[in-house]
Design an enzyme around this catalytic site. Structure first.
Site, PDB file in Angstrom:
ATOM      1  N   GLU A 230       0.827  -1.208   0.000  1.00  0.00           N
ATOM      2  CA  GLU A 230       0.000   0.000   0.000  1.00  0.00           C
ATOM      3  C   GLU A 230       0.862   1.258   0.000  1.00  0.00           C
ATOM      4  OE1 GLU A 230      -4.074  -1.438   2.201  1.00  0.00           O
ATOM      5  OE2 GLU A 230      -2.365  -0.895   3.466  1.00  0.00           O
TER       6      GLU A 230
ATOM      7  N   GLU B  62      -3.373  -9.822   4.175  1.00  0.00           N
ATOM      8  CA  GLU B  62      -4.284  -9.449   5.268  1.00  0.00           C
ATOM      9  C   GLU B  62      -5.438 -10.427   5.419  1.00  0.00           C
ATOM     10  OE1 GLU B  62      -2.368  -5.475   4.206  1.00  0.00           O
ATOM     11  OE2 GLU B  62      -2.878  -7.363   3.208  1.00  0.00           O
TER      12      GLU B  62
END
Length: 261
Positions: A112, A132
């Site tokens: 990210e 995640e």
């Protein structure tokens, strides 16, 4: 910044930011706040034109969020600092080029962060994933950014399964700009940064703001906002000394001298 998890070097208009958090360069609350301060200073320093973010260590570019810090959330203030997690994602007015040099494992929040850069260069040993899903967490920024960077179905597979991509596949899908042998990445990144640092700061700012502020607008609405100088950096550019210098240099067949005003 000696003694901190972030090493900072300023050289000729270039800011080099190196993550140095053994073993995986995972970012906790305190490190995120430090990064926010570093990139806020970069944004506001007129002597700096471009930033590079990379890593120290032998294996990880960045593993993203420090899950141990997350497990201790009740005992900390939960403040990511300026610009949100890891600095760049929500830092307002960051209108200067940022290059991410991915030299190793780039996963979770690390990916990210890389997606928050303007240009991504990667070594041939780089790998990418959004794991995640395996810990029951949401890769929130990636949900927004990744489907806009690579094909939707490829992005969704990464988000849903947490599967890994090697550098060759990631380059195939357009996740980053260029792939280099590991031994060449530093030099190639530096040359890109030097090219940008010698460039047109007011135009860079206008480009970044125009791209950011019109991302979700219809074309004609976006064009109207840009050409009518409704963006601060575009208004500064038009009528600036640099814009006049660019026109004069073109007419005189010489290289322009940019002053950032």
């Amino acid at each position: 910044m000696s003694g901190t998890p972030i090493r900072v070097k300023k050289d000729g208009g270039i800011l080099e930011v190196t993550l140095d958090l053994p073993k995986a360069n995972a970012i906790d609350w305190a490190t995120s706040r430090i990064m926010g301060d570093v990139f806020t200073e970069f944004r506001d320093d007129p002597t700096l034109g471009v930033a590079i973010i990379t890593r120290a260590g032998a294996k990880f570019f960045c593993a993203g969020w420090d899950l141990k810090a997350g497990a201790e959330r009740d005992t900390v203030d939960g403040d990511y600092g300026k610009g949100g997690f890891g600095r760049m994602q929500e830092l307002r007015g960051l209108n200067k080029p940022v290059i991410a040099a991915i030299n190793g494992i780039c996963c979770g929040g690390g990916l990210e962060l890389a997606l928050s850069a303007d240009i991504i260069l990667a070594a041939d040993n780089a790998t990418f994933a959004l794991p995640e899903i395996h810990s029951g967490n949401l890769a929130d920024a990636a949900c927004i950014k990744l489907p806009r960077r690579i094909p939707y179905y490829v992005a969704m597979e990464m988000l849903f399964t947490g599967r890994w991509m090697d550098a060759a596949e990631a380059k195939h899908w357009g996740l980053f700009n260029h792939i280099y042998p590991m031994a060449e990445l530093v030099d190639k990144t530096r040359k890109m940064a030097e090219l940008l640092a010698a460039g047109r700061p007011l135009v860079y700012a206008a480009i970044k703001e125009a791209v950011r502020e019109t991302e979700d607008m219809k074309f004609l609405d976006a064009m109207n906002r840009v050409i009518k100088s409704q963006l601060e950096s575009v208004e500064v550019l038009y009528g600036s000394e640099d814009q006049r210098e660019g026109a004069r240099a073109f007419a005189e067949r010489r290289n322009p001298v940019w002053k950032g005003r």
